[in-house]
Design an enzyme around this catalytic site. Structure first.
Site, PDB file in Angstrom:
ATOM      1  CG  ASP A 117     141.058  19.030  21.470  1.00 51.78           C
ATOM      2  OD1 ASP A 117     141.077  19.847  20.313  1.00 51.78           O
ATOM      3  OD2 ASP A 117     139.810  19.360  21.950  1.00 51.78           O
TER       4      ASP A 117
ATOM      5  CB  CYS B 256     140.455  22.499  22.799  1.00 52.04           C
ATOM      6  SG  CYS B 256     139.661  23.550  23.606  1.00 52.04           S
TER       7      CYS B 256
ATOM      8  CB  THR C 286     135.658  26.999  22.652  1.00 48.15           C
ATOM      9  OG1 THR C 286     135.913  26.114  23.723  1.00 48.15           O
ATOM     10  CG2 THR C 286     134.544  26.287  21.883  1.00 48.15           C
TER      11      THR C 286
ATOM     12  CG  HIS D 208     146.704  45.531  31.232  1.00 45.37           C
ATOM     13  ND1 HIS D 208     145.571  46.531  30.978  1.00 45.37           N
ATOM     14  CD2 HIS D 208     147.769  46.428  30.555  1.00 45.37           C
ATOM     15  CE1 HIS D 208     146.057  47.598  30.598  1.00 45.37           C
ATOM     16  NE2 HIS D 208     147.434  47.579  30.497  1.00 45.37           N
TER      17      HIS D 208
ATOM     18  CG  HIS E  36     148.665  46.369  34.707  1.00 50.16           C
ATOM     19  ND1 HIS E  36     147.453  46.440  34.556  1.00 50.16           N
ATOM     20  CD2 HIS E  36     149.473  47.318  34.038  1.00 50.16           C
ATOM     21  CE1 HIS E  36     147.232  47.562  33.925  1.00 50.16           C
ATOM     22  NE2 HIS E  36     148.355  48.110  33.466  1.00 50.16           N
TER      23      HIS E  36
HETATM   24  C1  RB5 Z   1     135.726  18.643  21.513  1.00 49.76           C
HETATM   25  O1  RB5 Z   1     134.776  18.167  20.888  1.00 49.76           O
HETATM   26  C2  RB5 Z   1     135.639  19.991  22.140  1.00 49.76           C
HETATM   27  O2  RB5 Z   1     134.662  19.841  23.184  1.00 49.76           O
HETATM   28  C3  RB5 Z   1     136.909  20.453  22.813  1.00 49.76           C
HETATM   29  O3  RB5 Z   1     137.861  20.670  21.467  1.00 49.76           O
HETATM   30  C4  RB5 Z   1     136.929  22.070  23.223  1.00 49.76           C
HETATM   31  O4  RB5 Z   1     136.076  22.907  22.474  1.00 49.76           O
HETATM   32  C5  RB5 Z   1     136.370  22.031  24.749  1.00 49.76           C
HETATM   33  O5  RB5 Z   1     136.439  23.246  25.397  1.00 49.76           O
END
Ligand code: RB5
Length: 148
Positions: free
Chosen positions: A9, A66, A68, A99, A134
């Site tokens: 993203d 993204c 996280t 695994h 596995h």
């Molecule tokens: C975008 O602000 C953020 O929410 C996205 O990049 C991601 O971390 C979502 O899981």
């Protein structure tokens, strides 16, 4: 040589570009399904694109980034046949191939730096699924999917 689908993203454009070059330098072909714009967008769109490319066999493995790594992997995991794993360090990245037979690795541009992302990708791409006990467990995951 394997074909890698990459998606991201708006938060992860820079890290996507860095990792694309890094993976290409390792000899892989990289197909970009992510956004190249820093304008706010919705991560599920790109998680799904990469997941469909991997599930269809168009690409062998996927990389999703993204903020996280979580949202984009949750979206990818809704596609049948996808096992997308969020990993913030290399040990889990290797083990999720060996695994869990993960076919997509995900991480966060707000969580890991470039060097850590490179190590995560190295372990994921260099490892092989070990099968054996596995395989039975991966089959059980697929059975959950079948029962939906
Ligand atoms: C975008 O602000 C953020 O929410 C996205 O990049 C991601 O971390 C979502 O899981």
């Amino acid at each position: 040589m394997k074909k890698i689908a990459i998606g991201n993203d708006h938060v992860a454009v820079e890290l996507k570009n860095h990792i694309t070059k890094y993976v290409e330098a390792k000899g892989y072909t990289v197909v970009n399904f992510g956004t190249d714009s820093g304008e706010s967008c919705d991560y599920p769109v790109y998680g799904e694109k990469v997941a469909r490319a991997v599930a269809s066999g168009e690409c062998d493995l996927g990389i999703l980034i993204c903020g996280t790594g979580i949202g984009i992997s949750l979206a990818a995991n809704k596609v049948k046949g996808i096992r997308a794993a969020v990993c913030s360090e290399p040990y889990s990245a290797r083990l999720t191939r060996q695994h869990n037979n993960a076919n997509i690795i995900a991480f966060g541009a707000r969580v890991v730096g470039q060097a850590m992302a490179e190590m995560i990708v190295d372990e994921f791409l260099d490892a092989e699924f070990e099968g054996g006990r596995h395989q039975r467990r991966v089959d059980l995951i697929e059975k959950i999917e079948e029962n939906n």
